[in-house]
Design an enzyme around this catalytic site. Structure first.
Site, PDB file in Angstrom:
ATOM      1  N   ASN A  10       0.882  -1.178   0.000  1.00  0.00           N
ATOM      2  CA  ASN A  10       0.000   0.000   0.000  1.00  0.00           C
ATOM      3  C   ASN A  10       0.911   1.216   0.000  1.00  0.00           C
ATOM      4  O   ASN A  10       1.519   1.549   1.012  1.00  0.00           O
ATOM      5  CB  ASN A  10      -0.892  -0.013   1.252  1.00  0.00           C
ATOM      6  CG  ASN A  10      -1.695   1.265   1.391  1.00  0.00           C
ATOM      7  OD1 ASN A  10      -1.779   2.059   0.442  1.00  0.00           O
ATOM      8  ND2 ASN A  10      -2.283   1.474   2.558  1.00  0.00           N
ATOM      9  N   LYS A  12       0.165   4.307  -0.276  1.00  0.00           N
ATOM     10  CA  LYS A  12      -0.391   5.521   0.337  1.00  0.00           C
ATOM     11  C   LYS A  12      -0.146   6.720  -0.598  1.00  0.00           C
ATOM     12  O   LYS A  12      -0.181   6.542  -1.815  1.00  0.00           O
ATOM     13  CB  LYS A  12       0.187   5.713   1.747  1.00  0.00           C
ATOM     14  CG  LYS A  12       0.046   4.427   2.579  1.00  0.00           C
ATOM     15  CD  LYS A  12       0.356   4.594   4.027  1.00  0.00           C
ATOM     16  CE  LYS A  12       0.148   3.255   4.743  1.00  0.00           C
ATOM     17  NZ  LYS A  12       0.343   3.336   6.194  1.00  0.00           N
ATOM     18  N   HIS A  96      -9.247   1.769   5.012  1.00  0.00           N
ATOM     19  CA  HIS A  96      -7.959   1.881   5.703  1.00  0.00           C
ATOM     20  C   HIS A  96      -8.109   2.826   6.898  1.00  0.00           C
ATOM     21  O   HIS A  96      -8.859   3.806   6.827  1.00  0.00           O
ATOM     22  CB  HIS A  96      -6.886   2.410   4.740  1.00  0.00           C
ATOM     23  CG  HIS A  96      -5.511   2.288   5.304  1.00  0.00           C
ATOM     24  ND1 HIS A  96      -5.011   3.201   6.204  1.00  0.00           N
ATOM     25  CD2 HIS A  96      -4.556   1.335   5.151  1.00  0.00           C
ATOM     26  CE1 HIS A  96      -3.791   2.820   6.566  1.00  0.00           C
ATOM     27  NE2 HIS A  96      -3.489   1.696   5.942  1.00  0.00           N
ATOM     28  N   GLU A  98      -6.343   5.115   8.000  1.00  0.00           N
ATOM     29  CA  GLU A  98      -6.062   6.527   7.699  1.00  0.00           C
ATOM     30  C   GLU A  98      -7.292   7.191   7.072  1.00  0.00           C
ATOM     31  O   GLU A  98      -7.568   8.361   7.335  1.00  0.00           O
ATOM     32  CB  GLU A  98      -4.826   6.627   6.785  1.00  0.00           C
ATOM     33  CG  GLU A  98      -3.557   6.296   7.567  1.00  0.00           C
ATOM     34  CD  GLU A  98      -2.435   5.693   6.732  1.00  0.00           C
ATOM     35  OE1 GLU A  98      -2.486   5.754   5.491  1.00  0.00           O
ATOM     36  OE2 GLU A  98      -1.488   5.152   7.349  1.00  0.00           O
ATOM     37  N   GLU A 168      -5.201  -4.554  10.649  1.00  0.00           N
ATOM     38  CA  GLU A 168      -4.138  -3.575  10.862  1.00  0.00           C
ATOM     39  C   GLU A 168      -4.368  -2.856  12.190  1.00  0.00           C
ATOM     40  O   GLU A 168      -5.146  -1.889  12.242  1.00  0.00           O
ATOM     41  CB  GLU A 168      -4.137  -2.541   9.724  1.00  0.00           C
ATOM     42  CG  GLU A 168      -3.873  -3.150   8.363  1.00  0.00           C
ATOM     43  CD  GLU A 168      -3.244  -2.152   7.397  1.00  0.00           C
ATOM     44  OE1 GLU A 168      -2.225  -2.493   6.815  1.00  0.00           O
ATOM     45  OE2 GLU A 168      -3.758  -1.027   7.255  1.00  0.00           O
ATOM     46  N   GLY A 174       3.025   2.221  10.709  1.00  0.00           N
ATOM     47  CA  GLY A 174       4.035   3.252  10.515  1.00  0.00           C
ATOM     48  C   GLY A 174       4.810   3.603  11.778  1.00  0.00           C
ATOM     49  O   GLY A 174       5.531   4.595  11.821  1.00  0.00           O
ATOM     50  N   SER A 214       3.770  -2.207  10.154  1.00  0.00           N
ATOM     51  CA  SER A 214       5.224  -2.324  10.317  1.00  0.00           C
ATOM     52  C   SER A 214       5.773  -3.694   9.907  1.00  0.00           C
ATOM     53  O   SER A 214       6.742  -4.180  10.492  1.00  0.00           O
ATOM     54  CB  SER A 214       5.630  -1.987  11.758  1.00  0.00           C
ATOM     55  OG  SER A 214       5.287  -0.638  12.063  1.00  0.00           O
TER      56      SER A 214
HETATM   57  O1  LIG Z   1      -0.979   0.924   6.858  1.00  0.00           O
HETATM   58  C1  LIG Z   1      -0.263   0.013   6.473  1.00  0.00           C
HETATM   59  C2  LIG Z   1      -0.577  -0.745   5.251  1.00  0.00           C
HETATM   60  O2  LIG Z   1      -1.867  -0.469   4.802  1.00  0.00           O
HETATM   61  C3  LIG Z   1       0.951  -0.356   7.212  1.00  0.00           C
HETATM   62  O3  LIG Z   1       1.913   0.624   6.996  1.00  0.00           O
HETATM   63  P1  LIG Z   1       3.434   0.335   7.493  1.00  0.00           P
HETATM   64  O4  LIG Z   1       3.805  -1.009   6.892  1.00  0.00           O
HETATM   65  O5  LIG Z   1       4.217   1.465   6.943  1.00  0.00           O
HETATM   66  O6  LIG Z   1       3.374   0.267   8.987  1.00  0.00           O
END
Ligand SMILES: O=C(CO)COP(=O)(O)O
Length: 253
Positions: A10, A12, A96, A98, A168, A174, A214
């Site tokens: 992903n 982003k 997601h 976010e 997640e 992150g 992560s």
């Molecule tokens: O939100 C994520 C994947 O959708 C996870 O992000 P990270 O792997 O950067 O922690």
């Protein structure tokens, strides 16, 4: 029942079209066979047309990071499932954390987007997961069960089996703080049980459940070795071709 792993990057809000194109050119002939694993990159809308063309004939699949639930209309700035289907996009990430936190995504819009995706031959990757407060308050079961139950509302059982759920935990995204493989598996098993309660054991046994938060090439092997983790949804470690390919290598063992 053995489920085919699905590893999805992903990206982003990262990469210009040129950068996205260069990434796909670098990996598309190196990803493992689609008989072994579904290898997916989820890219910003602007890059999707180019990436679908780039990946054509390879084992790499292209996903959107979001989709609207209406086919067309007065929804300034949105992209519809009709448009994604027209491009040949195969997956859409939905809900997601976010988007839930920053763009007013709710369980209701997630559900509408899941239904709209199936209507347009997109496989939904539905994200669920608890906050740190919810985990520490002993509430992860109710949070995750509620998110899963609402996301699957009105989805017939033959389509339900095709849904990909991404667990997640928000505190692991992150942050460099991954859930332990055992903790992640406990939640993924609970998600599968929730799907069994909503449908039956056969559907639950087919649904693929990813862990995200992560994930790195060094940690993905332990996660994939767990009974109920069928793949990973990866942010940061999916941005470089070498790292993305190293994630996929873990499936080969
Ligand atoms: O939100 C994520 C994947 O959708 C996870 O992000 P990270 O792997 O950067 O922690």
């Amino acid at each position: 029942m053995s489920r085919k792993p699905i590893i999805a990057g992903n990206w982003k809000m990262n990469k210009t079209v040129k950068e996205a194109h260069e990434f796909v050119e670098a990996v598309k002939d190196k990803v493992p066979s689609a008989d072994l694993v579904d290898s997916v990159v989820a890219a910003p809308f602007l890059a999707l047309d180019r990436l679908v063309a780039d990946a054509k004939g390879s084992d790499l699949k292209i996903s959107a990071e979001n989709v609207h639930f209406e086919n067309s209309g007065a929804f300034t700035g949105e992209v519809s499932p009709v448009m994604l289907e027209d491009l040949g996009v195969q997956y859409a990430i939905i809900g997601h954390s976010e988007r839930r936190a920053m763009f007013a995504e709710t369980d209701e819009t997630v559900n509408k987007k899941v239904l709209a995706s199936f209507a347009h031959h997109l496989i939904p990757i539905v994200c669920v997961g608890e906050t740190l407060d919810e985990r520490e308050g002993g509430k992860w079961q109710s949070v995750v069960k509620n998110q899963v139950t609402k996301a699957f509302a009105g989805v017939p059982s033959d389509q339900a089996a095709d849904v990909v759920v991404a667990y997640e935990p928000i505190w692991a995204i992150g942050t460099g703080k991954s859930a332990s493989s055992d903790d992640a598996n406990e939640v993924c098993a609970y998600i599968r049980k929730t799907v069994a309660d909503l449908y039956d054991e056969t559907v639950a046994a087919k649904v693929r459940i990813q862990y995200g938060g992560s994930v790195k090439p060094a940690t993905i092997g332990d996660l994939l070795a767990q009974s109920d983790i069928d793949g990973a949804l990866v942010g940061g470690a999916s941005l470089q071709p070498e790292s993305f390919l190293a994630l996929l290598d873990a499936v080969k063992g």
